[in-house]
Design a protein around this motif. Structure first.
Motif, PDB file in Angstrom:
ATOM      1  N   SER A  83       0.827  -1.203   0.000  1.00 19.28           N
ATOM      2  CA  SER A  83       0.000   0.000   0.000  1.00 19.28           C
ATOM      3  C   SER A  83       0.861   1.252   0.000  1.00 19.28           C
ATOM      4  CB  SER A  83      -0.934   0.009   1.212  1.00 19.28           C
ATOM      5  OG  SER A  83      -1.969  -0.936   1.082  1.00 19.28           O
ATOM      6  N   THR A  84       1.889   1.278   0.833  1.00 23.31           N
ATOM      7  CA  THR A  84       2.794   2.420   0.873  1.00 23.31           C
ATOM      8  C   THR A  84       3.504   2.578  -0.462  1.00 23.31           C
ATOM      9  OG1 THR A  84       3.146   2.176   3.255  1.00 23.31           O
ATOM     10  CG2 THR A  84       4.816   3.415   2.027  1.00 23.31           C
ATOM     11  N   ALA A  85       3.938   1.467  -1.027  1.00 23.13           N
ATOM     12  CA  ALA A  85       4.626   1.519  -2.320  1.00 23.13           C
ATOM     13  C   ALA A  85       3.720   2.094  -3.396  1.00 23.13           C
ATOM     14  CB  ALA A  85       5.102   0.126  -2.723  1.00 23.13           C
ATOM     15  N   MET A  86       2.428   1.762  -3.376  1.00 24.70           N
ATOM     16  CA  MET A  86       1.529   2.268  -4.401  1.00 24.70           C
ATOM     17  C   MET A  86       1.298   3.769  -4.246  1.00 24.70           C
ATOM     18  SD  MET A  86       0.099   1.470  -7.141  1.00 24.70           S
ATOM     19  CE  MET A  86       0.620  -0.244  -6.960  1.00 24.70           C
ATOM     20  N   CYS A  87       1.133   4.235  -3.015  1.00 24.51           N
ATOM     21  CA  CYS A  87       0.989   5.680  -2.798  1.00 24.51           C
ATOM     22  C   CYS A  87       2.233   6.418  -3.272  1.00 24.51           C
ATOM     23  CB  CYS A  87       0.752   5.964  -1.318  1.00 24.51           C
ATOM     24  SG  CYS A  87      -0.760   5.258  -0.647  1.00 24.51           S
ATOM     25  N   TYR A  88       3.401   5.878  -2.953  1.00 20.95           N
ATOM     26  CA  TYR A  88       4.664   6.509  -3.336  1.00 20.95           C
ATOM     27  C   TYR A  88       4.866   6.448  -4.841  1.00 20.95           C
ATOM     28  CZ  TYR A  88       9.707   7.230  -3.715  1.00 20.95           C
ATOM     29  OH  TYR A  88      10.950   7.684  -4.079  1.00 20.95           O
ATOM     30  N   LYS A  89       4.568   5.315  -5.434  1.00 21.02           N
ATOM     31  CA  LYS A  89       4.708   5.162  -6.886  1.00 21.02           C
ATOM     32  C   LYS A  89       3.816   6.157  -7.632  1.00 21.02           C
ATOM     33  CE  LYS A  89       2.425   3.072 -10.553  1.00 21.02           C
ATOM     34  NZ  LYS A  89       2.992   3.994 -11.516  1.00 21.02           N
ATOM     35  N   MET A  90       2.599   6.370  -7.127  1.00 18.97           N
ATOM     36  CA  MET A  90       1.695   7.318  -7.762  1.00 18.97           C
ATOM     37  C   MET A  90       2.197   8.750  -7.615  1.00 18.97           C
ATOM     38  SD  MET A  90      -0.616   5.692  -9.365  1.00 18.97           S
ATOM     39  CE  MET A  90      -1.718   7.043  -9.723  1.00 18.97           C
ATOM     40  N   HIS A  91       2.862   9.045  -6.508  1.00 13.90           N
ATOM     41  CA  HIS A  91       3.498  10.358  -6.364  1.00 13.90           C
ATOM     42  C   HIS A  91       4.575  10.551  -7.426  1.00 13.90           C
ATOM     43  CE1 HIS A  91       6.030  13.571  -4.766  1.00 13.90           C
ATOM     44  NE2 HIS A  91       7.025  12.708  -4.706  1.00 13.90           N
ATOM     45  N   LEU A  92       5.441   9.554  -7.586  1.00 13.46           N
ATOM     46  CA  LEU A  92       6.495   9.658  -8.596  1.00 13.46           C
ATOM     47  C   LEU A  92       5.897   9.828  -9.986  1.00 13.46           C
ATOM     48  CD1 LEU A  92       8.959   6.853  -7.410  1.00 13.46           C
ATOM     49  CD2 LEU A  92       9.126   9.313  -6.986  1.00 13.46           C
ATOM     50  N   GLU A  93       4.837   9.110 -10.248  1.00 15.16           N
ATOM     51  CA  GLU A  93       4.168   9.197 -11.544  1.00 15.16           C
ATOM     52  C   GLU A  93       3.602  10.595 -11.766  1.00 15.16           C
ATOM     53  OE1 GLU A  93       0.027   7.342 -13.246  1.00 15.16           O
ATOM     54  OE2 GLU A  93       1.403   5.978 -12.219  1.00 15.16           O
ATOM     55  N   ALA A  94       2.983  11.145 -10.724  1.00 14.86           N
ATOM     56  CA  ALA A  94       2.355  12.455 -10.851  1.00 14.86           C
ATOM     57  C   ALA A  94       3.367  13.556 -11.140  1.00 14.86           C
ATOM     58  CB  ALA A  94       1.572  12.782  -9.577  1.00 14.86           C
ATOM     59  N   VAL A  95       4.533  13.491 -10.519  1.00 17.29           N
ATOM     60  CA  VAL A  95       5.494  14.598 -10.639  1.00 17.29           C
ATOM     61  C   VAL A  95       6.521  14.388 -11.744  1.00 17.29           C
ATOM     62  CG1 VAL A  95       5.229  15.169  -8.196  1.00 17.29           C
ATOM     63  CG2 VAL A  95       7.096  13.656  -8.903  1.00 17.29           C
ATOM     64  N   TYR A 162     -11.050   7.507  -9.108  1.00 21.13           N
ATOM     65  CA  TYR A 162     -10.101   6.828  -8.221  1.00 21.13           C
ATOM     66  C   TYR A 162      -8.855   7.699  -8.105  1.00 21.13           C
ATOM     67  CZ  TYR A 162     -12.800   2.499  -8.586  1.00 21.13           C
ATOM     68  OH  TYR A 162     -13.780   1.550  -8.524  1.00 21.13           O
ATOM     69  N   VAL A 163      -8.654   8.296  -6.938  1.00 21.08           N
ATOM     70  CA  VAL A 163      -7.488   9.150  -6.700  1.00 21.08           C
ATOM     71  C   VAL A 163      -6.688   8.533  -5.564  1.00 21.08           C
ATOM     72  CG1 VAL A 163      -6.655  11.472  -6.234  1.00 21.08           C
ATOM     73  CG2 VAL A 163      -8.878  11.143  -7.372  1.00 21.08           C
ATOM     74  N   THR A 164      -5.538   7.954  -5.869  1.00 23.17           N
ATOM     75  CA  THR A 164      -4.689   7.405  -4.828  1.00 23.17           C
ATOM     76  C   THR A 164      -4.238   8.518  -3.892  1.00 23.17           C
ATOM     77  OG1 THR A 164      -3.906   5.702  -6.350  1.00 23.17           O
ATOM     78  CG2 THR A 164      -2.581   6.079  -4.386  1.00 23.17           C
ATOM     79  N   SER A 165      -4.161   8.213  -2.594  1.00 22.28           N
ATOM     80  CA  SER A 165      -3.798   9.202  -1.567  1.00 22.28           C
ATOM     81  C   SER A 165      -4.797  10.354  -1.534  1.00 22.28           C
ATOM     82  CB  SER A 165      -2.375   9.740  -1.792  1.00 22.28           C
ATOM     83  OG  SER A 165      -1.415   8.711  -1.769  1.00 22.28           O
ATOM     84  N   ASN A 213      -4.130   2.422   0.433  1.00 26.63           N
ATOM     85  CA  ASN A 213      -3.709   3.421  -0.554  1.00 26.63           C
ATOM     86  C   ASN A 213      -4.681   4.590  -0.717  1.00 26.63           C
ATOM     87  OD1 ASN A 213      -5.745   2.523  -2.260  1.00 26.63           O
ATOM     88  ND2 ASN A 213      -4.389   1.863  -3.899  1.00 26.63           N
ATOM     89  N   GLY A 214      -5.765   4.611   0.020  1.00 29.53           N
ATOM     90  CA  GLY A 214      -6.663   5.758   0.023  1.00 29.53           C
ATOM     91  C   GLY A 214      -7.190   6.131  -1.337  1.00 29.53           C
ATOM     92  N   SER A 215      -7.499   5.142  -2.164  1.00 22.42           N
ATOM     93  CA  SER A 215      -7.904   5.409  -3.550  1.00 22.42           C
ATOM     94  C   SER A 215      -9.398   5.678  -3.617  1.00 22.42           C
ATOM     95  CB  SER A 215      -7.524   4.225  -4.444  1.00 22.42           C
ATOM     96  OG  SER A 215      -7.773   4.508  -5.791  1.00 22.42           O
ATOM     97  N   ALA A 216      -9.768   6.939  -3.412  1.00 19.67           N
ATOM     98  CA  ALA A 216     -11.170   7.314  -3.321  1.00 19.67           C
ATOM     99  C   ALA A 216     -11.523   8.370  -4.355  1.00 19.67           C
ATOM    100  CB  ALA A 216     -11.474   7.837  -1.910  1.00 19.67           C
ATOM    101  N   PRO A 217     -12.820   8.523  -4.656  1.00 19.07           N
ATOM    102  CA  PRO A 217     -13.234   9.606  -5.550  1.00 19.07           C
ATOM    103  C   PRO A 217     -13.036  10.969  -4.894  1.00 19.07           C
ATOM    104  CG  PRO A 217     -14.942   7.921  -5.329  1.00 19.07           C
ATOM    105  CD  PRO A 217     -13.942   7.665  -4.263  1.00 19.07           C
ATOM    106  N   MET A 218     -12.768  11.966  -5.733  1.00 19.21           N
ATOM    107  CA  MET A 218     -12.645  13.341  -5.254  1.00 19.21           C
ATOM    108  C   MET A 218     -13.407  14.280  -6.185  1.00 19.21           C
ATOM    109  SD  MET A 218      -8.667  13.769  -4.005  1.00 19.21           S
ATOM    110  CE  MET A 218      -9.006  15.378  -3.274  1.00 19.21           C
ATOM    111  N   ARG A 219     -13.833  15.404  -5.630  1.00 21.53           N
ATOM    112  CA  ARG A 219     -14.476  16.454  -6.400  1.00 21.53           C
ATOM    113  C   ARG A 219     -13.637  17.722  -6.273  1.00 21.53           C
ATOM    114  NH1 ARG A 219     -18.951  16.310  -4.071  1.00 21.53           N
ATOM    115  NH2 ARG A 219     -20.214  15.152  -5.575  1.00 21.53           N
ATOM    116  N   PHE A 220     -13.403  18.383  -7.411  1.00 18.71           N
ATOM    117  CA  PHE A 220     -12.609  19.611  -7.450  1.00 18.71           C
ATOM    118  C   PHE A 220     -13.455  20.743  -8.020  1.00 18.71           C
ATOM    119  CE2 PHE A 220      -9.666  16.084  -7.731  1.00 18.71           C
ATOM    120  CZ  PHE A 220      -8.600  16.453  -6.900  1.00 18.71           C
ATOM    121  N   ASN A 221     -13.283  21.934  -7.448  1.00 17.17           N
ATOM    122  CA  ASN A 221     -14.047  23.084  -7.905  1.00 17.17           C
ATOM    123  C   ASN A 221     -13.216  24.352  -7.703  1.00 17.17           C
ATOM    124  OD1 ASN A 221     -16.581  24.009  -8.988  1.00 17.17           O
ATOM    125  ND2 ASN A 221     -16.927  25.016  -7.022  1.00 17.17           N
ATOM    126  N   GLY A 222     -12.992  25.110  -8.780  1.00 15.89           N
ATOM    127  CA  GLY A 222     -12.212  26.336  -8.668  1.00 15.89           C
ATOM    128  C   GLY A 222     -11.526  26.662  -9.969  1.00 15.89           C
TER     129      GLY A 222
END
Length: 388
Positions: A83-95, A162-165, A213-222
């Motif tokens: 789980s930690t590896a997936m959160c970290y891997k998704m961070h690396l992917e994002a940046v 699905y948004v990890t972290s 891994n906290g992979s939950a839906p999110m809503r963004f507004n702005g």
């Protein structure tokens, strides 16, 4: 064991992260899984070690690691807590794109804070396709198209499935189409600062595997400034294939070879222990064969992954084919190995007295995460038999 030759520096990174994972991440893994709690303490430990900036160039305060080193690091973390590896891997992917092709503005705004360990990110990739309240079903229509007004990208009540972290990041790198910027390829990428936009987590992750891994839906507004668009001077296809794709796909492979090897390393210890009768699990010829066969499967997959990462580091890949092949091989190795270990350890594993069932559950996610294996094989076939 590593059959692919590593440099001394790569060996040092592998060993130092293995020690970190054993001391600070592994002891928390069982509770993360059983409670489904986000592994914030483990993520913070990686940040304290400077690993949030693993791929950030040294000139901006990062570690400047190559892709092979990155795969080694992700595997060692996944051995102890997938789980930690997936959160970290998704961070690396994002940046990844922020690290590699920033504008001067983005260097100051994002890259230098990355190097200083102040940025932890994720990549909200899939639109929610359901009605209000049904945020878990990804849309088949692709990313939303955002309008630009007076230099700002308008994000009007956009839901990602699905948004990890989810809710734990300082930044989110969002897939979208920006009107006037969209070019050939999957999508544009924009950087969203969590402090400068309204957001909410609209679901609770309760997964079969990867429970932390906290992979939950999110809503963004702005709104987001136009200056937060990544790679505006090149096509998004080149952006994806040359910058984002290799890191994304190969770190999935690394995470799942970590699941396989983490479970197997535990089995090496447990299978050799003597029961009160004096017998061992490996006294069974079938189990003895199982262990030997699993060792060959893991080393084969790992050697392939490292070879492909090296190809990427040296710019020798001419298509996504080797990345996709490595990903499916590693994820399916994890499934086979954990299946065999559940069978071999029987009731001890199913009663959760040993964590083989946790690795077993985590491994299954590799078949459908990232480029799902069904999709990967479709793309592999298309590369092998291109239309004329």
């Amino acid at each position: 064991m590593n059959y692919f030759p590593l440099t001394k520096e790569q060996e040092n990174w592998k060993n130092s992260v293995a020690e970190l994972a054993m001391q600070e991440i592994g002891p928390l893994a069982a509770e993360v899984d059983s409670s489904g709690t986000y592994p914030q303490q483990s993520i913070d430990a990686l940040g304290s070690a400077g690993l949030w900036a693993l791929r950030t160039p040294e000139e901006y305060g990062g570690l400047g690691a190559d892709l092979l080193t990155t795969c080694l690091v992700v595997e060692e973390i996944a051995k102890k807590c997938p789980s930690t590896a997936m959160c970290y891997k998704m961070h690396l992917e994002a940046v990844e794109v922020i690290n590699l092709i920033p504008t001067p503005y983005q260097v100051e705004r994002f890259v230098k804070p990355l190097g200083a360990g102040k940025v932890f990110a994720s990549a909200p990739g899939s639109e929610s396709g359901g009605q209000e309240g049904d945020d878990w079903r990804p849309s088949t229509a692709g990313p939303s198209t955002f309008q630009v007004d007076n230099g700002n990208i308008i994000i009007d009540n956009v839901r990602k499935s699905y948004v990890t972290s989810a809710g734990h990041c300082t930044h989110y790198v969002m897939f979208c189409h920006v009107d006037g910027y969209y070019k050939e390829g999957p999508a544009n990428l924009i950087v969203i600062e969590s402090d400068n936009i309204d957001w909410e987590v609209v679901g609770e992750w309760n997964g079969l595997g990867m429970r932390g891994n906290g992979s939950a839906p999110m809503r963004f507004n702005g709104s987001v400034p136009e200056s937060h668009i990544l790679g505006t001077d090149i096509s998004t296809k080149i952006l994806w294939d040359s910058y984002f794709g290799p890191l994304q796909i190969l770190t999935y492979g690394a995470a799942y070879i970590g699941v396989a090897s983490g479970a197997f390393e535990l089995a090496l210890i447990e299978a050799g222990k003597r029961h009160p009768s004096g017998s061992r699990r490996i006294d069974s010829p079938m189990n003895f064969r199982r262990m030997a066969e699993m060792s060959a499967q893991i080393e084969s997959a790992r050697a392939m992954l490292h070879s492909v990462a090296s190809i990427a580091d040296h710019g020798r890949a001419t298509s996504p084919l080797p990345y996709l092949q490595a990903k499916v091989v590693c994820s399916e190795t994890a499934v086979r190995v954990t299946q065999e270990l559940m069978t071999m350890f029987g009731g001890t594993a199913y009663a959760r007295r040993l964590p083989f069932e946790r690795y077993f559950r985590d491994a299954r996610a590799g078949l459908i995460m990232g480029v799902a294996n069904d999709q990967a094989y479709q793309r592999i076939g298309g590369l092998l038999f291109p239309e004329e």
